[in-house]
Design an enzyme around this catalytic site. Structure first.
Site, PDB file in Angstrom:
ATOM      1  N   ASP A  72       0.862  -1.233  -0.202  1.00  0.00           N
ATOM      2  CA  ASP A  72       0.252   0.330   0.238  1.00  0.00           C
ATOM      3  C   ASP A  72       0.954   1.771  -0.480  1.00  0.00           C
ATOM      4  O   ASP A  72       0.495   2.254  -0.042  1.00  0.00           O
ATOM      5  CB  ASP A  72      -1.394   0.132   0.938  1.00  0.00           C
ATOM      6  CG  ASP A  72      -0.584  -0.359   2.586  1.00  0.00           C
ATOM      7  OD1 ASP A  72       1.019  -0.058   3.312  1.00  0.00           O
ATOM      8  OD2 ASP A  72      -1.383  -0.791   3.004  1.00  0.00           O
ATOM      9  N   HIS A  78       6.675  -7.558  -1.049  1.00  0.00           N
ATOM     10  CA  HIS A  78       5.431  -8.369  -2.055  1.00  0.00           C
ATOM     11  C   HIS A  78       4.990  -6.869  -2.753  1.00  0.00           C
ATOM     12  O   HIS A  78       4.067  -7.326  -4.279  1.00  0.00           O
ATOM     13  CB  HIS A  78       4.300  -8.726  -1.321  1.00  0.00           C
ATOM     14  CG  HIS A  78       4.281  -9.757  -0.619  1.00  0.00           C
ATOM     15  ND1 HIS A  78       3.586 -10.349   0.198  1.00  0.00           N
ATOM     16  CD2 HIS A  78       5.506 -10.720  -0.797  1.00  0.00           C
ATOM     17  CE1 HIS A  78       3.750 -11.830   1.371  1.00  0.00           C
ATOM     18  NE2 HIS A  78       5.246 -11.490   0.537  1.00  0.00           N
ATOM     19  N   CYS A  92       4.760  -4.830 -17.195  1.00  0.00           N
ATOM     20  CA  CYS A  92       4.067  -5.430 -17.801  1.00  0.00           C
ATOM     21  C   CYS A  92       4.721  -6.965 -18.223  1.00  0.00           C
ATOM     22  O   CYS A  92       5.754  -7.075 -17.483  1.00  0.00           O
ATOM     23  CB  CYS A  92       4.228  -4.356 -19.623  1.00  0.00           C
ATOM     24  SG  CYS A  92       4.384  -6.032 -21.355  1.00  0.00           S
ATOM     25  N   CYS A 133       4.241  -2.982 -25.934  1.00  0.00           N
ATOM     26  CA  CYS A 133       3.580  -4.161 -26.732  1.00  0.00           C
ATOM     27  C   CYS A 133       3.004  -4.718 -26.565  1.00  0.00           C
ATOM     28  O   CYS A 133       2.970  -6.420 -27.839  1.00  0.00           O
ATOM     29  CB  CYS A 133       5.679  -5.747 -25.841  1.00  0.00           C
ATOM     30  SG  CYS A 133       4.802  -5.879 -24.471  1.00  0.00           S
ATOM     31  N   SER A 188       0.371 -12.795  10.399  1.00  0.00           N
ATOM     32  CA  SER A 188       0.466 -13.765  11.315  1.00  0.00           C
ATOM     33  C   SER A 188       1.846 -15.445  10.788  1.00  0.00           C
ATOM     34  O   SER A 188       1.319 -15.814  10.948  1.00  0.00           O
ATOM     35  CB  SER A 188      -0.698 -14.680  10.103  1.00  0.00           C
ATOM     36  OG  SER A 188      -0.812 -13.790   8.291  1.00  0.00           O
ATOM     37  N   ASN A 235       0.349  -9.318  17.180  1.00  0.00           N
ATOM     38  CA  ASN A 235      -0.421  -9.392  16.452  1.00  0.00           C
ATOM     39  C   ASN A 235      -1.789  -9.740  17.126  1.00  0.00           C
ATOM     40  O   ASN A 235      -1.764 -10.378  18.523  1.00  0.00           O
ATOM     41  CB  ASN A 235       0.296 -10.139  15.679  1.00  0.00           C
ATOM     42  CG  ASN A 235      -0.475 -10.841  14.208  1.00  0.00           C
ATOM     43  OD1 ASN A 235      -0.796  -9.860  13.599  1.00  0.00           O
ATOM     44  ND2 ASN A 235      -1.583 -12.189  14.303  1.00  0.00           N
TER      45      ASN A 235
HETATM   46 ZN   LIG Z   1       5.239  -4.855 -22.651  1.00  0.00          ZN
END
Ligand SMILES: [Zn+2]
Length: 252
Positions: free
Chosen positions: A107, A124, A132, A160, A199, A223
């Site tokens: 985020d 991540h 792309c 592309c 987690s 947590n």
């Molecule tokens: Zn591309």
């Protein structure tokens, strides 16, 4: 020790000079970003939602792609801002005690709060860029969403013609090796590993806790739910993140 933030803090925590922080979805739920895996998580309530972040479905099904772009557009429209948890980690950096800030979140709220981009490792990826899947060309999410707004529900690569996707790591996609290596180094080179709102069930990121502990670091887990690493931790805190974190970093 499990429960509240201890007062006073143990010396090994208040005196830690190199703190590596690992954050997950839980730090962003107070900012209105849904947790996917928690008890009230998006995937728990609607298992189909997981298809939106699974590469094979995304590639095979234009309807999944259109839905994924609509979700991106909705999140952009929502009022999403960093919270006290993100700001506490900015304070930790200003104290000169932050070794690295590893995040499973896509985020961008750590940078929005004021954490230096060079300290943040986005394991991540990020929703603020678009890649792309054929040629790797990278553009901004704003540009892609402008094309959605203009009426193209599944914009193709302008270089592309390939399929575009947010620059996030979907299921079926590998993590960036360089980012993962830098994260492992930061985990191996800290006095304290502070895992917040994750987690700790998804590898290889969960393994960073083991890396830190194997190199002699103390481990703190904040947590709401138990994690597989609670037994290994020196301190487990169940209080809400936005109130616990400012006290854990000595900023409140
Ligand atoms: Zn591309």
């Amino acid at each position: 020790m499990t429960g509240a933030v201890p007062d006073p803090l143990p010396d090994w925590l208040s005196g830690a000079r190199r703190v590596t922080v690992l954050t997950g979805a839980g730090i962003s739920t107070d900012s209105g970003i849904p947790d996917y895996r928690g008890p009230n998580g998006v995937w728990t309530r609607d298992p189909d939602a997981e298809k939106l972040v699974t590469l094979s479905y995304y590639l095979a099904d234009p309807e999944i792609r259109r839905k994924a772009w609509r979700v991106r557009a909705d999140v952009r429209a929502a009022d999403v801002a960093p919270n006290a948890g993100h700001r506490a980690l900015v304070d930790l950096e200003r104290q000169g005690r932050l070794r690295a800030l590893l995040t499973q979140n896509v985020d961008g709220l750590h940078q929005a709060a004021g954490s230096s981009p060079e300290h943040v490792l986005e394991l991540h990826g990020t929703v603020h860029a678009v890649e792309c899947l054929s040629c790797g060309d990278r553009t901004s999410m704003d540009d892609a969403l402008a094309r959605i707004d203009a009426g193209d529900p599944d914009p193709a690569c302008l270089v592309c013609g390939g399929i575009l996707k947010s620059a996030t790591v979907s299921f079926g996609q590998a993590l960036d090796e360089r980012v993962l290596d830098a994260a492992a180094q930061a985990a191996a080179d800290c006095d304290v590993l502070l895992a917040v709102g994750t987690s700790l069930v998804v590898y290889p990121v969960a393994g960073l806790v083991e890396v830190a502990a194997a190199h002699g670091a103390r481990v703190v887990i904040v947590n709401a739910e138990p994690t597989p690493f609670d037994g290994l931790a020196d301190l487990v805190v169940r209080e809400p993140i936005s109130t616990a974190l400012p006290r854990l970093v000595g900023a409140g």
